[in-house]
Design a protein around this motif. Sequence first.
Motif, PDB file in Angstrom:
ATOM      1  N   PHE A  40       0.834  -1.209   0.000  1.00 21.98           N
ATOM      2  CA  PHE A  40       0.000   0.000   0.000  1.00 21.98           C
ATOM      3  C   PHE A  40       0.867   1.258   0.000  1.00 21.98           C
ATOM      4  CE2 PHE A  40      -3.623  -2.590   1.860  1.00 21.98           C
ATOM      5  CZ  PHE A  40      -4.395  -2.494   0.712  1.00 21.98           C
ATOM      6  N   PHE A  41       1.999   1.209   0.700  1.00 27.95           N
ATOM      7  CA  PHE A  41       2.931   2.340   0.658  1.00 27.95           C
ATOM      8  C   PHE A  41       3.427   2.567  -0.769  1.00 27.95           C
ATOM      9  CE2 PHE A  41       4.638   2.488   5.320  1.00 27.95           C
ATOM     10  CZ  PHE A  41       3.342   2.657   5.770  1.00 27.95           C
ATOM     11  N   SER A  44       0.811   4.154  -2.908  1.00 21.71           N
ATOM     12  CA  SER A  44       0.251   5.374  -2.339  1.00 21.71           C
ATOM     13  C   SER A  44       0.691   6.599  -3.135  1.00 21.71           C
ATOM     14  CB  SER A  44       0.689   5.516  -0.880  1.00 21.71           C
ATOM     15  OG  SER A  44       0.349   6.781  -0.367  1.00 21.71           O
ATOM     16  N   SER A  45      -0.134   7.624  -3.095  1.00 24.55           N
ATOM     17  CA  SER A  45       0.221   8.884  -3.747  1.00 24.55           C
ATOM     18  C   SER A  45       1.175   9.712  -2.897  1.00 24.55           C
ATOM     19  CB  SER A  45      -1.043   9.704  -4.035  1.00 24.55           C
ATOM     20  OG  SER A  45      -1.758   9.960  -2.828  1.00 24.55           O
ATOM     21  N   SER A  46       1.410   9.282  -1.662  1.00 20.19           N
ATOM     22  CA  SER A  46       2.319   9.984  -0.761  1.00 20.19           C
ATOM     23  C   SER A  46       3.770   9.661  -1.108  1.00 20.19           C
ATOM     24  CB  SER A  46       2.029   9.585   0.694  1.00 20.19           C
ATOM     25  OG  SER A  46       3.037  10.060   1.560  1.00 20.19           O
ATOM     26  N   ASN A  50       6.018   6.245  -0.227  1.00 17.80           N
ATOM     27  CA  ASN A  50       6.724   5.601  -1.332  1.00 17.80           C
ATOM     28  C   ASN A  50       8.209   5.470  -1.044  1.00 17.80           C
ATOM     29  OD1 ASN A  50       5.603   4.792  -4.101  1.00 17.80           O
ATOM     30  ND2 ASN A  50       4.301   6.506  -3.526  1.00 17.80           N
TER      31      ASN A  50
END
Length: 223
Positions: A40-41, A44-46, A50
């Motif tokens: 999920f990391f 992720s858009s973060s 990432n």
Amino acid sequence: MILDILLSSYPLFLKASWLTLKLTAVALLLGCGVGLVIAFFRISSSKVLNYIAHIYITVIRGTPLIVQIAILYFGISNLVTLSQFWAGAIALAVHNGAYIAEIFRGAIQSIDRGQMEASRSLGMSYPLAMRRIILPQAFRRAIPSLGNQFIIGLKDSSLVAYVGMQDLWGTGLSEAASNYRQLETYMVVGLYYLVMITIFTYFVNRLEGRLSTGRTFEKASQG
């Protein structure tokens, strides 16, 4: 002879095999949890998440497993009092988590984006759509790769012997040191691993066959 060692030492090796199976099962279960979070990391858009996932996967993939086990085993033992079993399981989980994360990431990203968009248009939140629509399909597609990773994890668990655990390989080392018949003893240990992996591979192949049949039926129904 090998038969002599099989007959005389089978109680020890059966006990050690059971410990190896338990260690592998716990480590891979924890590794799936770690892998799912890291996956999920990765999607992720973060940028921060990432970056964390990228560093974690790079470090784990770029260093030998035995070094990771030693560092994590002794590092955990210095911070928290854990049994050898749990320290070894956590160390193996951290290692396997990096590879499982990439398996989950690939499986999730293989699902058509239109399914997420359709779910959101029906009023589902992103987490709900992920849990009900995307993840079930992703887990199904990840089964073959996860099966291979589990087999690798079972073999890799032998390295915990070098931090004092009496798993199957650790018991084999102890027996070889006491009976001075290293070649025969190691061949017996290899036979135990071969039997366990063959049985597990059989069940994984059966599961893959069922999933393939299910996918074929779904395509035929849609057609």
